[in-house]
Write an enzyme that holds these catalytic residues in place. Structure first.
Site, PDB file in Angstrom:
ATOM      1  CD  GLU A 199      -3.045  -1.136   2.161  1.00 42.56           C
ATOM      2  OE1 GLU A 199      -2.848  -0.489   3.206  1.00 42.56           O
ATOM      3  OE2 GLU A 199      -4.096  -1.740   1.923  1.00 42.56           O
ATOM      4  CD  GLU A 387      -3.770  -6.360   2.436  1.00 46.63           C
ATOM      5  OE1 GLU A 387      -4.646  -5.723   3.056  1.00 46.63           O
ATOM      6  OE2 GLU A 387      -2.564  -6.089   2.494  1.00 46.63           O
TER       7      GLU A 387
HETATM    8  C1  BG6 Z   1      -4.585  -3.230   4.647  1.00 53.04           C
HETATM    9  C2  BG6 Z   1      -3.231  -3.609   5.175  1.00 53.04           C
HETATM   10  O1  BG6 Z   1      -4.667  -1.870   4.669  1.00 53.04           O
HETATM   11  O2  BG6 Z   1      -5.715  -3.588   5.369  1.00 53.04           O
HETATM   12  C3  BG6 Z   1      -3.224  -4.749   6.173  1.00 53.04           C
HETATM   13  O3  BG6 Z   1      -2.335  -3.874   4.127  1.00 53.04           O
HETATM   14  C4  BG6 Z   1      -4.417  -4.596   7.098  1.00 53.04           C
HETATM   15  O4  BG6 Z   1      -1.997  -4.735   6.830  1.00 53.04           O
HETATM   16  C5  BG6 Z   1      -5.683  -4.681   6.270  1.00 53.04           C
HETATM   17  O5  BG6 Z   1      -4.456  -5.497   8.136  1.00 53.04           O
HETATM   18  C6  BG6 Z   1      -6.975  -4.647   7.075  1.00 53.04           C
HETATM   19  O6  BG6 Z   1      -6.983  -3.547   7.926  1.00 53.04           O
HETATM   20  P1  BG6 Z   1      -7.274  -3.722   9.464  1.00 53.04           P
HETATM   21  O7  BG6 Z   1      -7.108  -2.380  10.035  1.00 53.04           O
HETATM   22  O8  BG6 Z   1      -8.665  -4.221   9.563  1.00 53.04           O
HETATM   23  O9  BG6 Z   1      -6.282  -4.693   9.966  1.00 53.04           O
END
Ligand code: BG6
Length: 492
Positions: A199, A387
């Site tokens: 990111e 993701e």
């Molecule tokens: C992304 C990141 O922004 O979102 C991860 O690359 C992160 O590291 C994921 O865990 C989900 O966000 P969160 O705050 O729910 O863990």
């Protein structure tokens, strides 16, 4: 009948700073992330510091900065979730066996830079760190699982933050190149897919977490972004020299944004929001700074600390593919409307057409098709959803299971949307790695209760628990999905 591409890389994603733990074992030294306390949906995580007079304090991880003389430091009365995380360091064999049971073709993980180069700029790597990941990759290869390795996922060695102010300093380009070359050479034949910066566009909002900057002006962040972009091009160059079979991707936080009304002012806001993140991909994937970005710097009287060689590198060594994170969508407006997520960017409002989870993150059944089309139309490079997933406060039931039908329903919707992008729109998608395939610490809040996993880990918000692993219902569903190469989506 859904037919995903033959070699589609089904798998799961993690990051060292949320999953690996063992923060001070095996020769590893701390990263900036190790100074982040836990938080919650209502209370932001903080970065703790001390100064030379022994004073202590903390800063909000997103909006505040360290002052001159303050350095990251641990406070005895605070809890730092990344120190243990969900302890992959001591569970790697067991966890890889679970991945194999799921039928994973791919495992996204990140290497902790300070496990390989504890100070960040050391001349020699830490053999114990190198060996740890080598064991992991060899175990993956036993099961035919391809690692997808992120080189920096939010965890700049803290020593680089203290001595150089992190990525604001151009010297980090060479340190990063040394780190990238070291791991690519060592894992030649074991790792084919790399991502340089997780990111990268979040650098505009979290200078400390994404860039290791203790303090900065807006211009420092612009310089840090340039330095990371050049470093990424150097990593692509290194990879192609070391082994032409290696593919290096960029990684963008990309959730489609909708204008909440047809007011042209909202369209302008949308245009600005979009380009403020896409310019990173314009450079890293497209090879050029967009004109508006150069004009912005010019109007601010800002001169990048750059060299002509930087631009040759950016053009010649753009990323081989574009990967992105995408959980839901958001809506923006210039009008007064109900706010959905308290921690979201200004002007972000609730979308009345969509449901949300307890953290205000939207559940959008069409989001992946929209994101994939938007990105492919602009960059014409292979894409990879690295993701996507649902954070939920899962409960372990008496039968030692989690009955997470809500997660299965989320995944069905999202994967059907992804399938349409492949089938209807002919978009080349390399793979899909569900985020947090096993429960890990939330990046945003530092909580454990915001769980994404197909596997439940017995650990609470303060790190207490056995760390035992339990399969959730979504585990069985995802295993069957992979075994059928997506075909079971048709039965839904
Ligand atoms: C992304 C990141 O922004 O979102 C991860 O690359 C992160 O590291 C994921 O865990 C989900 O966000 P969160 O705050 O729910 O863990």
């Amino acid at each position: 009948m859904p037919e995903f591409p033959e070699n589609f890389l089904w798998g799961g994603a993690t990051a060292a700073c949320q999953y690996e733990g063992a923060w001070n074992e095996g020769g590893r030294k701390p990263s900036c992330y190790d100074y982040l306390t836990n938080g919650s949906h209502q209370k932001m995580r903080t970065a703790t510091w001390k100064d030379s007079e022994g004073r202590e304090g903390f800063y909000n991880q997103y909006f505040e900065q360290f002052e001159e003389g303050q350095i990251p430091a641990l406070h005895l009365d605070r809890y730092y979730p990344s120190h243990q995380s969900t302890d992959f360091y001591h569970h790697w064999k067991e966890d890889i066996a679970l991945m194999a049971e799921l039928g994973f073709k791919c495992f996204r993980l990140s290497i902790s830079w300070s496990r390989i180069f504890p100070e960040g700029d050391d001349m020699k790597p830490n053999e114990e760190g190198l060996q740890f990941y080598e064991n992991v990759f060899k175990e993956c290869s036993k099961y035919g699982i391809e690692p997808l390795v992120t080189l920096q996922h939010f965890d700049v060695p803290v020593s680089l933050a203290i001595r150089y102010n992190g990525w604001a300093d151009r010297r980090l380009i060479d340190f990063f190149e040394r780190y990238a070359r070291t791991v690519m050479e060592r894992y030649k034949g074991l790792v084919k897919y790399y991502l340089t910066f997780n990111e990268i566009n979040s650098l505009e909002h979290t200078g400390y977490v994404t860039g290791g900057l203790l303090h900065h002006t807006k211009e420092d962040l612009w310089q840090a972004a340039h330095n990371q972009l050049v470093a990424s091009a150097k990593a692509v160059k290194a990879a192609h020299e070391i082994d032409p079979a290696i593919m290096v991707g960029m990684m963008l936080a990309y959730e489609p944004i909708y204008a909440a009304t047809c007011d042209p002012k909202d369209q302008l806001l949308l245009m600005e929001r979009n380009r403020s993140r896409l310019w990173f991909a314009d450079v890293q994937v497209g090879g050029f700074y967009p004109a508006w970005r150069k004009r912005l710097y010019q109007k601010h009287g800002f001169q990048l600390n750059d060299t002509p060689e930087d631009y040759e590198l950016l053009q010649d060594y753009s990323a081989d593919f574009l990967s992105f994170s995408c959980y839901g969508s958001s809506a923006v407006t210039t009008h007064e409307m109900e706010v959905g997520n308290a921690n979201a960017m200004p002007n972000t409002v609730k979308n009345p057409y969509l449901e949300t989870n307890a953290w205000g993150w939207s559940i959008d059944p069409d989001v992946l098709r929209i994101a994939l089309n938007q990105l492919y139309d602009r960059y014409h490079k292979p894409l990879w959803v690295v993701e996507n997933g649902l954070g939920w406060s899962d409960e372990l039931s008496e039968d030692r299971h989690v009955h997470d039908s809500y997660r299965i329903s989320y995944l069905k919707k999202n994967l059907s949307s992804l399938y349409q992008a492949i089938d209807e729109d002919a978009i080349p998608v390399l793979g899909y790695t569900v985020w947090g395939w096993i429960d890990l610490v939330s990046a945003g809040t530092g909580e454990m209760k915001k769980r994404y996993g197909l596997v439940y880990v017995d650990m609470d918000d303060l790190g207490q628990g056995t760390l035992n692993r339990y399969r959730k219902d979504s585990f069985d569903w995802y295993r069957d999905l992979i075994a059928s190469n997506g075909k079971i989506l048709d039965n839904e």
